[in-house]
Design a protein around this motif. Structure first.
Motif, PDB file in Angstrom:
ATOM      1  N   MET A 139       0.854  -1.175   0.000  1.00 53.32           N
ATOM      2  CA  MET A 139       0.000   0.000   0.000  1.00 53.32           C
ATOM      3  C   MET A 139       0.900   1.239   0.000  1.00 53.32           C
ATOM      4  O   MET A 139       1.894   1.273   0.731  1.00 53.32           O
ATOM      5  N   TYR A 157       4.240  -5.714   3.883  1.00 53.01           N
ATOM      6  CA  TYR A 157       3.465  -6.891   4.279  1.00 53.01           C
ATOM      7  C   TYR A 157       4.228  -7.688   5.327  1.00 53.01           C
ATOM      8  O   TYR A 157       3.689  -8.134   6.315  1.00 53.01           O
ATOM      9  N   ASP A 217       8.267  -1.245  12.276  1.00 58.34           N
ATOM     10  CA  ASP A 217       7.053  -1.313  11.481  1.00 58.34           C
ATOM     11  C   ASP A 217       5.996  -0.380  12.087  1.00 58.34           C
ATOM     12  O   ASP A 217       5.088  -0.827  12.776  1.00 58.34           O
ATOM     13  N   GLN A 272      -1.589   8.621   9.639  1.00 57.79           N
ATOM     14  CA  GLN A 272      -2.456   7.624  10.264  1.00 57.79           C
ATOM     15  C   GLN A 272      -3.523   7.171   9.265  1.00 57.79           C
ATOM     16  O   GLN A 272      -3.785   5.976   9.119  1.00 57.79           O
ATOM     17  N   ALA A 273      -4.106   8.147   8.561  1.00 52.99           N
ATOM     18  CA  ALA A 273      -5.167   7.812   7.613  1.00 52.99           C
ATOM     19  C   ALA A 273      -4.628   7.017   6.416  1.00 52.99           C
ATOM     20  O   ALA A 273      -5.304   6.137   5.893  1.00 52.99           O
ATOM     21  N   THR A 300      -1.844   5.073   6.279  1.00 48.85           N
ATOM     22  CA  THR A 300      -1.145   3.818   6.534  1.00 48.85           C
ATOM     23  C   THR A 300      -1.973   2.810   7.338  1.00 48.85           C
ATOM     24  O   THR A 300      -1.786   1.610   7.188  1.00 48.85           O
ATOM     25  N   GLY A 301      -2.836   3.315   8.231  1.00 42.63           N
ATOM     26  CA  GLY A 301      -3.565   2.394   9.102  1.00 42.63           C
ATOM     27  C   GLY A 301      -2.702   1.783  10.186  1.00 42.63           C
ATOM     28  O   GLY A 301      -3.103   0.851  10.870  1.00 42.63           O
ATOM     29  N   TYR A 302      -1.503   2.323  10.361  1.00 41.40           N
ATOM     30  CA  TYR A 302      -0.612   1.800  11.389  1.00 41.40           C
ATOM     31  C   TYR A 302      -1.248   1.927  12.759  1.00 41.40           C
ATOM     32  O   TYR A 302      -1.987   2.874  13.036  1.00 41.40           O
ATOM     33  N   GLU A 303      -0.883   0.994  13.642  1.00 44.91           N
ATOM     34  CA  GLU A 303      -1.439   0.996  14.982  1.00 44.91           C
ATOM     35  C   GLU A 303      -0.441   1.547  15.998  1.00 44.91           C
ATOM     36  O   GLU A 303      -0.700   1.579  17.183  1.00 44.91           O
ATOM     37  N   LYS A 321      -8.923   5.828  18.012  1.00 43.41           N
ATOM     38  CA  LYS A 321      -8.430   5.149  16.804  1.00 43.41           C
ATOM     39  C   LYS A 321      -7.496   4.007  17.130  1.00 43.41           C
ATOM     40  O   LYS A 321      -6.979   3.347  16.242  1.00 43.41           O
ATOM     41  N   ARG A 322      -7.279   3.799  18.397  1.00 48.34           N
ATOM     42  CA  ARG A 322      -6.431   2.679  18.835  1.00 48.34           C
ATOM     43  C   ARG A 322      -5.040   2.746  18.213  1.00 48.34           C
ATOM     44  O   ARG A 322      -4.559   1.800  17.611  1.00 48.34           O
ATOM     45  N   VAL A 323      -4.441   3.914  18.365  1.00 50.35           N
ATOM     46  CA  VAL A 323      -3.051   4.071  17.943  1.00 50.35           C
ATOM     47  C   VAL A 323      -2.240   4.262  19.214  1.00 50.35           C
ATOM     48  O   VAL A 323      -2.579   5.108  20.042  1.00 50.35           O
TER      49      VAL A 323
END
Lengths: 220, 633
Positions: free
Chosen positions: B27, B255, B261, B303-304, B306-309, B338-340
């Motif tokens: 992505m 991935y 990461d 954040q938007a 990548t969706g990284y946590e 957002k659980r980051v």
């Protein structure tokens, strides 16, 4: 409610392992802004289940996952949000909302269709396929956690055909009995006494079983 | 890469370790049409995917180049040994992850130089990519090979292989470099004419345009331009306004698991502390902070996209960031739903965090990492490490009270003036950290007990530091000290790690090497050296053979104290920090005198004359307390 989602794992991504794919999907869902459900506990993660893990090295044309969401939503609205959150190599194709009580795809899974693209087709393979299927029993050695185990794979083969270099195999895939395409291929070529050509095997469809008939799993 | 090579690659991917490193398709990876651009840039990282994908500089430049409508940038990494061998056997060239283009198909290829012991990988990558390894063997049609990054401040060891070096902040010079090469190629200029045009850019060093002479004793006699296009001094590039600088709003999300990461927010660049061993602290001056406004904007976008946590803050010394408490609070507020989780600087786990911890699980309790560097206050003063034992114990106690229980302590051995007492001090300090844990009331501290890991690396003198003239301890001395340290650190709850002294010795040779060191690197690669920083691939004997092949001695480069009047191979680079300042600092070190953090008043390091340093204006603050010490990343 829950969403039954069909996606493709394209050949380029065939080397991504199951856990890595799971994490990639969870991150995509986080990017999508969809109303997701999270697990309880210390390290909450997005609730998400796959119908069946795909072997490393194998692409999947119609892979299935189940995503619980908050509230109501149409399949189209879900796809519209998820699509831009996925890379082109991992497209989502179809989605269908179902009730929370709907039985999970994993539980309904019965069989899968595979397509092996052979680098070359040894002459005599077509006849060998016919003769192979004519056997009443096909003894093979299945890999299990406790080592190799003898078994009969004939009842797990629902279909096998060769068509212009492509070997189509419909094989049992459920908790009780699973025949992996690799096991079938090695049995077949050993039986035929032919050299086994290099082949990329793709899982093209998964099925559920109802009243003795197979249906595409995503429609169950 | 042609269709056949592509097919062979597909087959060999089925047989190598961790094939997911070689497939791309992540992505936010950028796929551009090669026919739609005027210039193609192959960004090379001379280590494996897991290491390279964790590197921020690459993400910044990848994003910056791909923003240009007229150019594209794709990524290439060093394949692991099994993959490299199979590629060579199968006739598969080094390829980019995005479009599987061979290295030699790019107009420009650029290496980021992060670590000297990755230099053999550069030669391996060039060779796998079918690019002539030595620059004099390249024709007008061949790709132009450039390099930048911190190790480019002493470019000489790579001078035989790299056409042009970018010195200083890459985002400041990259567009100009691409313009010159693109225009030159389109105008049909010869390779040499393009390189001469590059040499006219500030911050660009073209080794072909300089001649080197040596004295009989092996030291440098002269170093001078042989062409009017080349400046006598190459001045580093500086991004003046970090808030206005390009920063990636989207980064490729791998991935497969990589070393770091997560999203990374670079909150500032540079460090004001002035530790005398620290090369980064000198090279990245002056300190520039990103504004809160910009940081929060970037955090949201990253954040938007990548969706990284998980998010971490990056800089040389995050604890010193002016608005750190406000920034952490703002990030926590934003990401509660957002659980980051946010990773914090180890030395600042103070009250703000304690409060937030009670509310949420947003703070990632990964291990604490602290770098006292030396075992006694005397030696910490010599190296100007502005951290006291009190600071350290207070910081770990704060963290232990919040439930942390693993601590990594980084030390160096072989620092100038080190004695046995300093080594014993390392053991004492580790013991005090363990004791601090057990002083925290039982109900407050973690149940599993404390785990302290003390790591001792070998001091490597680096260019542009006050210790650039210093001798390194010999391998035998290091072995002896390591044996002693093992004794001193035989403590309950304490683990001891040490580094390969052979690798550190080579690092000292290469980092302060001259142009002839390039021949040693070449000979080492010819003898099969690559992936040197990976234990299982490191071939020290072959390196020693390479020195012999070239008639050079490692001791000359690593073990010799250099006099102030010796011409240093990197003296032609103007890094902003003046040689006079470095000498002054080195003399103060000998007298065990510290130098204040320049946030408390300018010390006149040289950059004060460049007009790029905001802290110059700061009057010395008398009562401002020394803030807690920096963390180790």
């Amino acid at each position: 409610m829950k969403m039954i989602v069909v996606f493709e794992k394209t050949p380029r991504l065939r080397h991504i392992g199951h856990l890595d794919l799971m994490r990639a999907m969870q991150r995509a869902l986080r990017r999508s802004g969809l109303p997701l459900k999270y697990s309880q506990g210390f390290n909450p993660h997005i609730l998400l289940t796959f119908a069946a893990p795909l072997s490393v090295g194998m692409p999947g044309k119609r892979e299935i996952m189940e995503v619980p969401i908050e509230g109501e939503m149409t399949g189209e609205a879900f796809l519209e949000k998820l699509r831009p959150a996925l890379p082109p190599e991992l497209p989502c194709l179809w989605a269908r909302p179902v009730d929370d009580r709907h039985s999970a795809p994993m539980a309904q899974l019965a069989a899968a269709l595979y397509e092996a693209e052979l680098d070359e087709t040894p002459s005599g393979l077509s006849d060998a396929v016919t003769a192979f299927l004519a056997q009443e029993e096909i003894p093979a050695l299945r890999k299990t956690k406790t080592g190799l185990k003898p078994c009969d794979i004939r009842p797990m083969i629902y279909d096998l055909s060769l068509n212009s270099g492509k070997l189509r195999m419909c094989l049992a895939l459920c908790e009780k009995a699973t025949c992996k395409p690799d096991l079938l291929l090695s049995s077949l070529f050993e039986f035929a006494k032919l050299p086994r050509p290099h082949a990329i095997v793709t899982r093209t469809q998964m099925f559920g079983k109802k009243d003795g008939a197979f249906y595409p799993l995503e429609e169950m | 890469m042609n269709e056949q090579e592509n097919k062979r690659l597909e087959e060999l991917l089925e047989t190598v370790q961790k094939p997911a490193r070689y497939i791309g398709g992540e992505m936010n990876a950028v796929r551009k049409d090669w026919n739609g651009v005027r210039c193609t840039f192959g960004f090379c990282f001379a280590d494996t995917y897991e290491i390279g994908m964790s590197h921020l500089g690459m993400k910044i430049l990848y994003y910056l180049i791909n923003q240009r409508p007229d150019a594209l940038c794709e990524r290439l990494f060093m394949p692991d040994a099994d993959m490299a061998d199979k590629m060579r056997d199968a006739g598969v060239p080094l390829f980019s992850l995005e479009s599987r283009a061979a290295l030699n198909e790019f107009d420009i290829i650029g290496f980021t130089l992060q670590y000297e012991m990755s230099y053999t990988n550069i030669l391996e990558m060039l060779d796998l990519g079918r690019v002539p390894i030595r620059r004099e063997d390249r024709s007008d049609q061949d790709t132009i090979v450039v390099a930048g990054g911190p190790c480019a401040f002493n470019p000489e060891p790579l001078a035989p292989f790299i056409d042009a070096f970018m010195i200083g902040d890459g985002e400041d010079v990259m567009h100009e470099l691409i313009d010159v090469i693109r225009n030159g190629r389109e105008a049909g200029l010869s390779r040499m004419d393009i390189l001469k045009n590059l040499a006219k850019l500030e911050g660009v060093y073209v080794p072909a345009l300089y001649d080197v002479e040596y004295n009989e004793d092996g030291t440098l006699k002269s170093f001078s331009p042989n062409d009017p296009a080349a400046p006598a001094k190459v001045k580093k590039r500086v991004v003046k306004d970090l808030s206005g600088a390009v920063y990636p709003e989207a980064i490729p999300v791998p991935y497969t698991e990589i070393v770091h990461d997560r999203m990374v927010l670079e909150i500032m660049r540079g460090c004001t502390r002035g530790c005398r061993f620290c090369q980064a602290g000198m090279l990245y001056r002056p300190v520039r902070e990103r504004s809160m406004e910009r940081l929060l904007e970037l955090a949201d976008k990253l954040q938007a996209s990548t969706g990284y946590e998980e998010m971490s803050l990056s800089s040389l010394s995050s604890g010193d960031f002016t608005c750190l408490p406000q920034l952490i609070q703002a990030l926590m507020d934003r990401y509660k739903d957002k659980r980051v989780s946010v990773s914090l600087p180890s030395m600042r786990i103070d009250n703000i965090v304690k409060q937030s911890l009670e509310e949420t699980q947003q703070v990632k309790k990964s291990g604490l990492t602290l770098a006292p560097e030396a075992g006694t206050q005397r030696l910490r003063d010599v190296i100007n490490k502005g951290v006291t034992e009190e600071d350290l114990i207070r910081s770990v106690t704060d963290a232990f009270e919040c439930g942390w229980s693993t601590v990594k302590l980084y030390f160096m051995m072989g620092l100038p003036t080190e004695t046995d007492e300093d080594l014993q001090g390392i053991g004492d300090l580790a013991k005090k950290v363990v004791d601090a844990f057990y002083r925290v009331p039982k109900e407050k501290r973690a149940k599993m007990g404390v785990k302290v890991t003390a790591s001792a690396s070998v001091f490597v003198p680096k260019p542009f530091t006050p210790f650039q003239w210093a001798a390194q301890d010999t391998i035998d001395m290091v072995h002896e000290k390591q044996a002693k340290l093992r004794q001193y650190l035989k403590l309950k709850n304490v683990n001891f790690n040490w580094h390969e002294s052979e690798l550190s010795m080579l690092e000292a040779c290469v980092s302060r090497g001259d142009r002839r060191m390039g021949e040693v690197i070449y000979a080492a690669w010819k003898r099969g050296c690559r992936l040197d920083s990976w234990n299982e691939h490191f071939k020290f004997d072959q390196w020693m053979g390479a020195f012999q092949d070239c008639g050079l001695s490692p001791a000359f480069y690593a073990y010799r104290e250099r006099p102030y009047d010796e011409l240093l191979p990197w003296a032609f680079v103007d890094a902003g920090v003046s040689m006079d300042y470095l000498k002054k600092e080195n003399e103060k070190a000998k007298r065990v005198e510290t130098t204040r953090d320049c946030r408390h008043g300018c010390n006149g390091c040289g950059l004060n004359t460049w007009g790029v340093c905001d802290w110059v204006k700061n009057p010395p603050l008398k009562d401002k307390p020394q803030t807690a010490a920096p963390l180790a990343d």
